[in-house]
Design an enzyme around this catalytic site. Sequence first.
Site, PDB file in Angstrom:
ATOM      1  N   CYS A   1       0.835  -1.201   0.000  1.00 16.45           N
ATOM      2  CA  CYS A   1       0.000   0.000   0.000  1.00 16.45           C
ATOM      3  C   CYS A   1       0.874   1.257   0.000  1.00 16.45           C
ATOM      4  O   CYS A   1       1.591   1.507  -0.961  1.00 16.45           O
ATOM      5  CB  CYS A   1      -0.995  -0.052   1.163  1.00 16.45           C
ATOM      6  SG  CYS A   1      -2.323   1.181   1.023  1.00 16.45           S
ATOM      7  N   HIS A  25      -3.743  -5.020  -0.149  1.00 13.37           N
ATOM      8  CA  HIS A  25      -3.256  -5.538   1.133  1.00 13.37           C
ATOM      9  C   HIS A  25      -3.319  -7.060   1.114  1.00 13.37           C
ATOM     10  O   HIS A  25      -4.388  -7.626   1.362  1.00 13.37           O
ATOM     11  CB  HIS A  25      -4.129  -5.015   2.285  1.00 13.37           C
ATOM     12  CG  HIS A  25      -3.900  -3.581   2.594  1.00 13.37           C
ATOM     13  ND1 HIS A  25      -2.929  -3.155   3.475  1.00 13.37           N
ATOM     14  CD2 HIS A  25      -4.505  -2.455   2.128  1.00 13.37           C
ATOM     15  CE1 HIS A  25      -2.950  -1.829   3.552  1.00 13.37           C
ATOM     16  NE2 HIS A  25      -3.896  -1.386   2.740  1.00 13.37           N
ATOM     17  N   GLU A  68      -2.313  -9.058   3.289  1.00 10.77           N
ATOM     18  CA  GLU A  68      -2.611  -9.534   4.644  1.00 10.77           C
ATOM     19  C   GLU A  68      -4.101  -9.456   4.974  1.00 10.77           C
ATOM     20  O   GLU A  68      -4.551 -10.035   5.967  1.00 10.77           O
ATOM     21  CB  GLU A  68      -1.783  -8.749   5.683  1.00 10.77           C
ATOM     22  CG  GLU A  68      -2.284  -7.367   6.022  1.00 10.77           C
ATOM     23  CD  GLU A  68      -1.963  -6.269   5.003  1.00 10.77           C
ATOM     24  OE1 GLU A  68      -2.256  -5.102   5.305  1.00 10.77           O
ATOM     25  OE2 GLU A  68      -1.421  -6.579   3.910  1.00 10.77           O
TER      26      GLU A  68
END
Length: 193
Positions: free
Chosen positions: A77, A175, A177
């Site tokens: 990001c 993202h 994650e």
Amino acid sequence: MEIAIIDYGAGNIQSIKFAFQRIGINPVLTHNSETILKADKVIFPGVGEASSAMKKLKATGLDVLIPTLNQPVLGICLGMQLMCKFSEEGNTNGLGIFDAEVKKFSNKVKVPQIGWNQISALKTDLFDGISENEYMYLVHSFYAPICSETIAISNYELDYSSALQKENFYGTQFHPEKSSSAGQRVLENFLKL
């Protein structure tokens, strides 16, 4: 395997840590140059604002260290955007790793873009086993235009780089994650690079 997450006050560190713990890796959170240099892989996270983030990097000398790293580095990001040469967010000079100038989405679309969006035109082993048009989770108001270092594309108002790569440096606008099993696969692929 030693994974270092660069600690400079970025906002998504805990979710990145948990994502790696789910795949059996316990990363170290650090701003120590020696620890970062010795790590097998480095994560450069980011949720925040470009100019204040660059000030934090400069205060610790990380702005000089990061572009010299030789091991695989993954910017996420804002981390990816700071690896570019310039950002319109706060008219900020970046680290200059990627030859791209980060721009703001126009006011014709809702900003920030929040939620799931598709990635396509996938290149490199970072996307091994990831389907074309897979959905990933994004939250951003600024984007890196398509350039020679683009390895994945998303569309929101226009086509933009949802991932970049140059030598050992990788960046994802999305993202991983927070992107379910597909995002976890991207992190696993990064560990294999």
